[in-house]
Scaffold this motif. Structure first.
Motif, mmCIF file in Angstrom:
data_model
loop_
_atom_site.group_PDB
_atom_site.id
_atom_site.type_symbol
_atom_site.label_atom_id
_atom_site.label_comp_id
_atom_site.label_asym_id
_atom_site.label_seq_id
_atom_site.Cartn_x
_atom_site.Cartn_y
_atom_site.Cartn_z
ATOM 1 N N GLY A 204 0.793 -1.170 0.026
ATOM 2 C CA GLY A 204 -0.137 0.132 -0.001
ATOM 3 C C GLY A 204 0.713 1.288 -0.148
ATOM 4 N N GLY A 205 1.855 1.289 0.708
ATOM 5 C CA GLY A 205 2.786 2.547 0.987
ATOM 6 C C GLY A 205 3.341 2.741 -0.543
ATOM 7 N N THR A 206 3.837 1.680 -1.191
ATOM 8 C CA THR A 206 4.694 1.685 -2.463
ATOM 9 C C THR A 206 3.580 2.220 -3.433
ATOM 10 O OG1 THR A 206 6.086 -0.244 -1.858
ATOM 11 C CG2 THR A 206 5.639 0.383 -4.310
ATOM 12 N N ALA A 207 2.367 1.737 -3.666
ATOM 13 C CA ALA A 207 1.491 2.140 -4.210
ATOM 14 C C ALA A 207 0.911 3.805 -4.017
ATOM 15 C CB ALA A 207 0.087 1.593 -4.162
ATOM 16 N N GLY A 208 0.912 4.165 -2.778
ATOM 17 C CA GLY A 208 0.822 5.529 -2.743
ATOM 18 C C GLY A 208 1.534 6.641 -2.926
ATOM 19 N N LEU A 209 3.083 5.949 -2.704
ATOM 20 C CA LEU A 209 4.253 6.716 -3.520
ATOM 21 C C LEU A 209 4.103 6.761 -5.052
ATOM 22 C CD1 LEU A 209 7.102 5.249 -1.100
ATOM 23 C CD2 LEU A 209 6.004 7.629 -1.068
ATOM 24 N N LEU A 210 3.636 5.795 -5.540
ATOM 25 C CA LEU A 210 3.576 5.931 -7.022
ATOM 26 C C LEU A 210 2.342 6.664 -7.471
ATOM 27 C CD1 LEU A 210 4.430 2.345 -8.139
ATOM 28 C CD2 LEU A 210 5.810 4.392 -8.155
ATOM 29 N N LEU A 211 0.986 6.678 -6.886
ATOM 30 C CA LEU A 211 0.133 7.057 -7.242
ATOM 31 C C LEU A 211 -0.096 8.693 -6.926
ATOM 32 C CD1 LEU A 211 -2.670 4.739 -5.821
ATOM 33 C CD2 LEU A 211 -2.550 5.525 -8.189
ATOM 34 N N GLY A 212 0.877 9.245 -5.904
ATOM 35 C CA GLY A 212 0.883 10.720 -5.444
ATOM 36 C C GLY A 212 1.206 11.649 -6.735
ATOM 37 N N PRO A 213 2.407 11.189 -7.170
ATOM 38 C CA PRO A 213 2.886 11.862 -8.427
ATOM 39 C C PRO A 213 1.992 11.761 -9.677
ATOM 40 C CG PRO A 213 4.952 10.501 -7.367
ATOM 41 C CD PRO A 213 3.578 10.215 -6.644
ATOM 42 N N ALA A 214 1.564 10.607 -9.856
ATOM 43 C CA ALA A 214 0.700 10.328 -11.073
ATOM 44 C C ALA A 214 -0.357 11.054 -10.977
ATOM 45 C CB ALA A 214 0.202 8.941 -11.000
ATOM 46 N N TRP A 215 -1.098 11.380 -9.816
ATOM 47 C CA TRP A 215 -2.363 12.281 -9.628
ATOM 48 C C TRP A 215 -1.922 13.618 -9.790
ATOM 49 C CZ3 TRP A 215 -4.742 12.662 -4.174
ATOM 50 C CH2 TRP A 215 -5.844 13.488 -4.388
ATOM 51 N N LEU A 216 -0.615 14.132 -9.420
ATOM 52 C CA LEU A 216 -0.179 15.273 -9.310
ATOM 53 C C LEU A 216 -0.100 15.835 -11.194
ATOM 54 C CD1 LEU A 216 0.830 18.023 -8.391
ATOM 55 C CD2 LEU A 216 3.146 17.024 -8.094
ATOM 56 N N VAL A 217 0.473 14.779 -11.590
ATOM 57 C CA VAL A 217 0.974 15.102 -13.107
ATOM 58 C C VAL A 217 -0.438 15.185 -13.969
ATOM 59 C CG1 VAL A 217 2.069 13.984 -15.310
ATOM 60 C CG2 VAL A 217 3.190 14.059 -13.022
ATOM 61 N N ALA A 218 -1.080 14.139 -13.561
ATOM 62 C CA ALA A 218 -2.665 14.357 -14.366
ATOM 63 C C ALA A 218 -3.407 15.422 -14.035
ATOM 64 C CB ALA A 218 -3.459 13.019 -13.874
ATOM 65 N N ARG A 219 -3.266 16.017 -12.711
ATOM 66 C CA ARG A 219 -3.895 17.321 -12.460
ATOM 67 C C ARG A 219 -3.283 18.505 -13.292
ATOM 68 N NH1 ARG A 219 -8.741 18.124 -11.561
ATOM 69 N NH2 ARG A 219 -8.025 20.043 -10.204
ATOM 70 N N ARG A 220 -2.164 18.469 -12.979
ATOM 71 C CA ARG A 220 -1.378 19.587 -13.742
ATOM 72 C C ARG A 220 -1.754 19.509 -15.229
ATOM 73 N NH1 ARG A 220 4.737 20.786 -12.415
ATOM 74 N NH2 ARG A 220 4.209 22.497 -13.352
ATOM 75 N N ARG A 221 -1.903 18.470 -15.615
ATOM 76 C CA ARG A 221 -2.131 18.369 -17.382
ATOM 77 C C ARG A 221 -3.785 18.778 -17.470
ATOM 78 N NH1 ARG A 221 1.281 13.245 -19.136
ATOM 79 N NH2 ARG A 221 3.365 14.411 -19.090
ATOM 80 N N GLY A 222 -4.449 18.999 -16.639
ATOM 81 C CA GLY A 222 -5.773 19.738 -16.801
ATOM 82 C C GLY A 222 -7.040 18.488 -16.644
ATOM 83 N N ARG A 223 -6.356 17.348 -16.339
ATOM 84 C CA ARG A 223 -7.571 16.227 -16.321
ATOM 85 C C ARG A 223 -7.835 15.861 -14.692
ATOM 86 N NH1 ARG A 223 -3.344 12.103 -17.917
ATOM 87 N NH2 ARG A 223 -2.679 12.972 -19.878
ATOM 88 N N ALA A 224 -9.208 15.551 -14.522
ATOM 89 C CA ALA A 224 -9.782 15.213 -13.381
ATOM 90 C C ALA A 224 -9.217 14.502 -12.497
ATOM 91 C CB ALA A 224 -11.227 15.226 -13.516
ATOM 92 N N ALA A 225 -8.602 13.259 -13.049
ATOM 93 C CA ALA A 225 -8.079 12.312 -12.468
ATOM 94 C C ALA A 225 -8.572 11.844 -11.018
ATOM 95 C CB ALA A 225 -6.618 12.600 -12.286
ATOM 96 N N ARG A 226 -9.876 11.587 -11.576
ATOM 97 C CA ARG A 226 -10.867 11.082 -10.219
ATOM 98 C C ARG A 226 -10.484 9.655 -9.633
ATOM 99 N NH1 ARG A 226 -14.757 13.181 -7.121
ATOM 100 N NH2 ARG A 226 -15.515 14.693 -8.500
ATOM 101 N N GLY A 227 -10.007 8.825 -10.581
ATOM 102 C CA GLY A 227 -9.743 7.404 -10.454
ATOM 103 C C GLY A 227 -8.456 7.422 -9.539
ATOM 104 N N LEU A 228 -7.379 8.256 -10.024
ATOM 105 C CA LEU A 228 -6.101 8.229 -9.390
ATOM 106 C C LEU A 228 -6.420 8.880 -7.891
ATOM 107 C CD1 LEU A 228 -3.831 9.626 -12.038
ATOM 108 C CD2 LEU A 228 -3.819 7.237 -10.953
ATOM 109 N N ALA A 229 -7.300 9.970 -7.716
ATOM 110 C CA ALA A 229 -7.553 10.627 -6.605
ATOM 111 C C ALA A 229 -7.986 9.713 -5.598
ATOM 112 C CB ALA A 229 -8.367 11.770 -6.672
ATOM 113 N N VAL A 230 -9.295 8.807 -6.091
ATOM 114 C CA VAL A 230 -9.972 7.686 -5.211
ATOM 115 C C VAL A 230 -8.865 6.766 -4.939
ATOM 116 C CG1 VAL A 230 -11.526 5.922 -5.395
ATOM 117 C CG2 VAL A 230 -12.116 8.113 -6.104
#
Length: 149
Positions: free
Chosen positions: A12-38
């Motif tokens: 879970g911790g590893t997944a969180g460390l990977l999902l955090g930046p993925a969510w940030l990058v998606a948001r910076r590109r203007g995507r809602a990224a709701r799946g990554l956020a959830v």
């Protein structure tokens, strides 16, 4: 059972460390990224729960329970700040979500090294991306404007 929970905690911790930046990058590109956020929220919740279990079942680790609770509180509050359009959310959200991510990084570094400097270093280094995120959010949305859903 403790070994199983520890394994889930690490995954879970590893997944969180990977999902955090993925969510940030998606948001910076203007995507809602709701799946990554959830997914990030679910992973941080599972890490907090497993950390609580590990703290209760390990000798001398109960002092980590407030850390687990605080990490989850930061993640949930950070997500709600924008979604609910709380006053000043562009200032608060980067600190809250960034704080939850910093807690994940701190946990890995402390677990791997045991070096007490890593209780402070991630928080200091993390201020740079938090400041950048705040600047970008303030440029896009005034501090009191509700966030789009």
């Amino acid at each position: 059972m403790r070994d199983t929970v520890l394994s889930l905690h690490v995954v879970g911790g590893t997944a969180g460390l990977l999902l955090g930046p993925a969510w940030l990058v998606a948001r910076r590109r203007g995507r809602a990224a709701r799946g990554l956020a959830v997914a990030y929220q679910a992973v941080v919740g599972s890490v907090a729960l497993s950390a609580g279990f590990l703290a209760v079942t390990g000798p001398g680790l109960t002092w980590l329970i407030p850390v687990a609770v605080a990490t989850e509180a930061l993640a949930v509050t950070g997500a709600l700040a924008r979604r609910r359009g709380w006053s000043g959310w562009p200032s608060w959200q980067p600190h809250l979500l960034g704080g939850s991510y910093i807690a994940l990084v701190t946990g890995v570094l402390i677990a791997e090294t045991g070096n007490p400097v890593f209780w402070l270093l991630p928080a200091l280094v993390g201020q740079v991306p938090i400041a950048v995120a705040k600047r970008q959010l303030h440029a896009v949305a005034p501090p009191t404007a509700p966030a789009p859903v």
